[in-house]
Design an enzyme around this catalytic site. Structure first.
Site, PDB file in Angstrom:
ATOM      1  N   GLU A 170      38.555  43.853 149.754  1.00 61.83           N
ATOM      2  CA  GLU A 170      37.361  43.049 150.043  1.00 61.83           C
ATOM      3  C   GLU A 170      37.067  43.024 151.542  1.00 61.83           C
ATOM      4  OE1 GLU A 170      37.592  39.323 147.955  1.00 61.83           O
ATOM      5  OE2 GLU A 170      38.092  40.300 146.055  1.00 61.83           O
ATOM      6  N   SER A 183      44.472  53.512 158.959  1.00 55.24           N
ATOM      7  CA  SER A 183      44.872  53.559 157.552  1.00 55.24           C
ATOM      8  C   SER A 183      43.671  53.146 156.732  1.00 55.24           C
ATOM      9  CB  SER A 183      46.033  52.610 157.295  1.00 55.24           C
ATOM     10  OG  SER A 183      45.556  51.279 157.240  1.00 55.24           O
ATOM     11  N   HIS A 373      38.058  33.251 130.998  1.00 52.72           N
ATOM     12  CA  HIS A 373      38.478  33.469 132.374  1.00 52.72           C
ATOM     13  C   HIS A 373      39.945  33.121 132.545  1.00 52.72           C
ATOM     14  CE1 HIS A 373      38.315  32.490 136.896  1.00 52.72           C
ATOM     15  NE2 HIS A 373      38.176  33.799 136.768  1.00 52.72           N
ATOM     16  N   HIS A 374      40.671  34.000 133.222  1.00 48.45           N
ATOM     17  CA  HIS A 374      42.077  33.752 133.569  1.00 48.45           C
ATOM     18  C   HIS A 374      42.262  33.975 135.061  1.00 48.45           C
ATOM     19  CE1 HIS A 374      43.454  35.066 129.258  1.00 48.45           C
ATOM     20  NE2 HIS A 374      43.102  33.801 129.285  1.00 48.45           N
ATOM     21  N   GLU A 375      42.402  32.916 135.822  1.00 51.12           N
ATOM     22  CA  GLU A 375      42.696  33.075 137.261  1.00 51.12           C
ATOM     23  C   GLU A 375      44.208  32.920 137.433  1.00 51.12           C
ATOM     24  OE1 GLU A 375      40.985  33.849 140.420  1.00 51.12           O
ATOM     25  OE2 GLU A 375      43.154  34.045 140.558  1.00 51.12           O
ATOM     26  N   HIS A 443      39.068  40.862 138.547  1.00 46.64           N
ATOM     27  CA  HIS A 443      38.789  40.627 139.973  1.00 46.64           C
ATOM     28  C   HIS A 443      40.106  40.703 140.744  1.00 46.64           C
ATOM     29  CE1 HIS A 443      34.481  39.192 140.310  1.00 46.64           C
ATOM     30  NE2 HIS A 443      34.607  39.795 139.144  1.00 46.64           N
ATOM     31  N   GLU A 444      40.013  41.045 142.028  1.00 45.43           N
ATOM     32  CA  GLU A 444      41.195  41.350 142.849  1.00 45.43           C
ATOM     33  C   GLU A 444      42.102  42.309 142.082  1.00 45.43           C
ATOM     34  OE1 GLU A 444      40.573  37.868 142.128  1.00 45.43           O
ATOM     35  OE2 GLU A 444      39.052  38.018 143.669  1.00 45.43           O
ATOM     36  N   GLU A 462      36.208  44.096 140.128  1.00 43.16           N
ATOM     37  CA  GLU A 462      35.590  43.738 141.393  1.00 43.16           C
ATOM     38  C   GLU A 462      36.117  44.782 142.398  1.00 43.16           C
ATOM     39  OE1 GLU A 462      35.019  39.678 143.939  1.00 43.16           O
ATOM     40  OE2 GLU A 462      37.031  40.305 143.467  1.00 43.16           O
ATOM     41  N   GLU A 468      29.924  37.052 146.143  1.00 42.44           N
ATOM     42  CA  GLU A 468      30.534  35.763 146.504  1.00 42.44           C
ATOM     43  C   GLU A 468      30.649  35.585 148.023  1.00 42.44           C
ATOM     44  OE1 GLU A 468      34.375  35.929 144.603  1.00 42.44           O
ATOM     45  OE2 GLU A 468      35.163  37.368 146.030  1.00 42.44           O
TER      46      GLU A 468
HETATM   47  C1  NOJ Z   1      37.630  35.337 143.108  1.00 48.27           C
HETATM   48  C2  NOJ Z   1      36.672  36.052 142.215  1.00 48.27           C
HETATM   49  O1  NOJ Z   1      36.171  37.213 142.843  1.00 48.27           O
HETATM   50  C3  NOJ Z   1      35.558  35.107 141.861  1.00 48.27           C
HETATM   51  O2  NOJ Z   1      34.562  35.767 141.096  1.00 48.27           O
HETATM   52  C4  NOJ Z   1      36.123  33.928 141.128  1.00 48.27           C
HETATM   53  O3  NOJ Z   1      35.094  32.999 140.902  1.00 48.27           O
HETATM   54  C5  NOJ Z   1      37.237  33.250 141.934  1.00 48.27           C
HETATM   55  N1  NOJ Z   1      38.179  34.203 142.413  1.00 48.27           N
HETATM   56  C6  NOJ Z   1      37.954  32.200 141.086  1.00 48.27           C
HETATM   57  O4  NOJ Z   1      38.651  32.824 140.061  1.00 48.27           O
HETATM   58 CA    CA Z   2      37.128  38.395 144.856  1.00 48.40          CA
END
Ligand code: NOJ
Ligand code: CA
Length: 691
Positions: A170, A183, A373-375, A443-444, A462, A468
């Site tokens: 990012e 790098s 969603h799973h963070e 994401h990430e 992502e 964002e």
């Molecule tokens: C980063 C993600 O890119 C974003 O889309 C998300 O809302 C937040 N993390 C929370 O999970």
């Molecule tokens: Ca992100």
């Protein structure tokens, strides 16, 4: 005497092949030369006779074994050609040709321990892939790779690149001479001084560490692979037999060729999911932007975003506007811990103000679905412990897609987002999800390497600086989305989350989106993803005529053509879905205009063209939401005028209609007279500013 020499040569060829080999692409334009004469093993690539990769070494360094750098004997050189056409489950083309010439070098060390290995080159019209394979052998069992010594010695040029971070992609792209890269993460895209445009990346990354590029010698264009380490410094822990991912050099005469290429997917195995009826592209809204702009919270409290009531309204909106799904972030317990040390979330239990069972059914009854969603916050062991049950819960509730996230420091400590251990984890997620008939948007993530050919339930990722960043950082400058299609998007689809209409959302003026509204629409064509969001708060879409484009635009395509492109500056892409075409154009911080011949439309067919474009007074700084919408008749004989404000865009639908219907079309253009004189979308009228 002559007979004797011939005989010797014959015997020699039989015991080992010539130490120089060469192979060309099916069209003869790309050529790879392999040379074992200089002690080690070297390869070089040229395109239309111009050098693309100068002679570059191949090899390895291992922890418990001697280095594998040569000298080698080429025991055998096997050749074959393949030409097949395959149909992806989803993509920006519905038929993909996989046509290559292959050269497989069967090699052995000349000295002890005389290890065996192979290097396979596949040469395509649009680039080259090569990989190492280690067969099972007595001299090699457990393998700990310290360094993969693959070199890319480039002839010099200007590169578009992000730093070689082990945790994140990012970043804003840098544009520098190659020699200034210390790098970089791949894809790295380079306009070579010899002419061709190339991109270095990898394909089919499984059970191996992600590859970054680093300088082999400072201030030169000599790079080598640098793999992401384990906490103990080892890069890859494996056992023979094993093979590496493909190292890939994508090659085009023009930048648009790279965008049209399917080379990365072609270097992957065919689809492994037998029944794909549950996999489909997704257009969605979500409880999301509100958290990023600080209006709502992920965690439970007075500003909680994911409430039953709000989600119900989002479901109603999605259903009314024919969208597929509603993403819900922050519905499950545990968000208080996110980014506060160790992230401990409960992926099975909703917060008290979120009625999961009711909402999942409510959505289904309305013909849409929730997107889960799973963070993980980087706490992978905690996630893995619940993962199967969490996917099973979603499956039971008819939730077919899940966005995952890894925003936060990796746990266990010392692991990296892009190391072998995480590559393995991301793969486990997609396979467990497939067992539960669930599509994934990560994401990430680890970067895409084309594995969605094999695992088409991995819809998007992502893996770059998305929308964002406009909510809470110094933002994405106007040129950012003119670089992504030629870099990040070469690896696969990105969930950029376009479609912000309220571009100046922040009353303090500190944050905003650095585009016009029409550019946000054009993203649905220029930034390809089968998982495509309308990212703004739904209230900002109500009563907005421009939302029609987002409603109409498909998220799956039969054909794609890049009509005009300059990396970092401007882009026009045309994509076909069935009989209809969609064309998106965007520009960086400069106002630009150009003309596009509509000769890609079907000859003799009439189209209703609905044009969403920057108005004459659109200005991304002060008047970004001014947009003109007009309806016209178009045929393949017309040309389209693209007139863009600074950081502006144009999005056009060409809907195939019977001729008699077009004749009765009323022009619904809201262009005022003055604009009409200056901007006419079709070039039958002289265009303002054009010589
Ligand atoms: C980063 C993600 O890119 C974003 O889309 C998300 O809302 C937040 N993390 C929370 O999970
Ligand atoms: Ca992100």
């Amino acid at each position: 005497m002559r007979y004797f020499i011939l005989l010797i040569a014959f015997v020699f060829l039989n015991s080992c092949a010539s130490p120089t080999q060469s192979i060309t692409s099916p069209d003869g334009k790309v050529r790879v030369r392999i040379d074992l004469n200089k002690g080690g093993l070297h390869y070089a690539i040229d395109f239309q006779g111009k050098p693309v990769v100068l002679p570059s070494a191949l090899g390895f360094k291992f922890a418990e074994q001697p280095d594998l750098l040569g000298p080698f004997t080429l025991q055998k050189a096997e050749r074959r050609t393949k030409d097949e056409t395959w149909q992806p489950v989803w993509d920006f083309d519905s038929k993909i040709r996989n046509h290559f010439n292959e050269l497989r070098l069967i090699l052995q060390e000349k000295l002890e321990p005389r290890r065996h290995f192979n290097v396979t080159f596949r040469v395509y019209n649009d680039g080259v892939g090569f990989r190492y394979e280690f067969p099972k052998q007595d001299a090699m069992d457990t393998v700990n790779i310290i360094s993969e010594e693959t070199q890319f010695h480039l002839p010099g040029g200007m590169a578009w690149w992000i730093p070689g971070s082990y945790e994140s992609y990012e970043f804003l792209y840098r544009h520098t001479p190659l020699a200034k890269i210390d790098s970089a993460n791949t894809p790295v895209t380079i306009e070579l001084k010899t002419g061709p445009v190339i991109s270095i990346h990898e394909a089919a990354l499984y059970d191996y560490a992600g590859m970054t590029l680093t300088h082999a010698a400072r201030d030169t264009a000599l790079f080598k692979s640098k793999l992401v380490p384990w906490p103990d410094g080892i890069k890859v822990k494996t056992k023979a037999p094993f093979k590496t991912p493909w190292r890939v050099v994508m090659i085009g005469a023009r930048a648009g060729d790279l965008m049209e290429s399917h080379l990365i997917q072609n270097l992957n195995e065919p689809n492994k999911i037998k029944d794909t009826s549950w996999i489909h592209p997704v257009k969605y809204v979500g409880i999301w932007w509100g958290m990023h702009i600080g209006k709502w919270t992920w965690y439970y409290g007075p500003k909680h975003g994911a409430t039953t009531e709000r989600t119900r309204r989002y479901i109603d909106f999605a259903s009314k506007h024919h969208l597929d799904g509603v993403l819900v972030e922050g519905w499950n317990k545990g968000w208080e811990t996110w980014l506060k040390g160790e992230n401990v979330q409960d992926y099975l239990t909703p917060y008290p103000d979120f009625d999961l069972n009711f909402l999942a059914k409510y959505a289904r009854d309305k013909g849409v679905y929730l997107i889960g969603h799973h963070e993980t916050g980087g706490n992978v062991p905690a996630y893995e412990a619940q993962m199967d049950a969490a996917f099973a819960l979603y499956e039971r509730l008819g939730i077919p897609a899940v966005k995952t996230g890894y925003a936060g420091r990796m746990h266990p400590k010392g692991m990296h987002h892009h190391g072998q251990w995480m590559v393995h984890h991301y793969q486990k997620v997609v396979e467990v999800a497939a067992r539960h008939h669930i599509m994934i948007d990560a994401h990430e993530p680890i970067k895409d390497t084309g594995i969605s050919r094999t695992w088409p339930n991995f819809l998007a990722r992502e893996g770059a600086r998305g929308m964002e960043y406009n909510a809470w950082s110094d933002g994405n400058p106007p040129e950012h989305t003119l670089i992504l299609p030629f870099t990040r998007f070469l690896s696969g689809p990105m969930d950029y989350t376009p479609g912000i209409f309220n571009l100046k959302f922040d009353p303090t003026g500190k944050h905003r989106v650095y585009t016009t509204l029409a550019k946000q629409l054009a993203y649905y064509v220029t930034l390809y993803s089968p998982f495509q969001m309308a990212a703004d708060l739904i209230q900002n879409y109500e009563h907005q005529p421009a939302f029609k484009f987002i409603e109409d635009v498909p998220v799956n395509w039969d054909e794609t053509r890049v009509l005009k492109a300059k990396i970092g500056d401007y882009l026009t892409v045309a994509r076909r879905n069935g009989k209809n075409w969609y064309v998106g154009s965007t520009t960086d911080e400069l106002a630009r205009h150009w003309k596009i011949a509509l000769d890609f439309l079907k000859p003799g067919q009439s189209y209703k063209a609905i044009i969403f474009t920057d108005a004459i007074n659109t200005d991304w700084v002060n008047n970004p939401t001014a947009i003109e919408i007009g309806m016209y008749k178009a045929t393949a004989d017309d040309s389209l005028c693209v007139m863009l404000s600074p950081s502006g865009g144009q999005a056009v639908e060409f809907i195939a209609v019977p001729e008699n219907k077009v004749k009765t079309l009323q022009a619904i253009s809201r262009f005022n007279q003055a604009q009409k004189a200056k901007i006419k979308p079709f070039a039958t009228v002289k265009v303002y500013g054009q010589k």
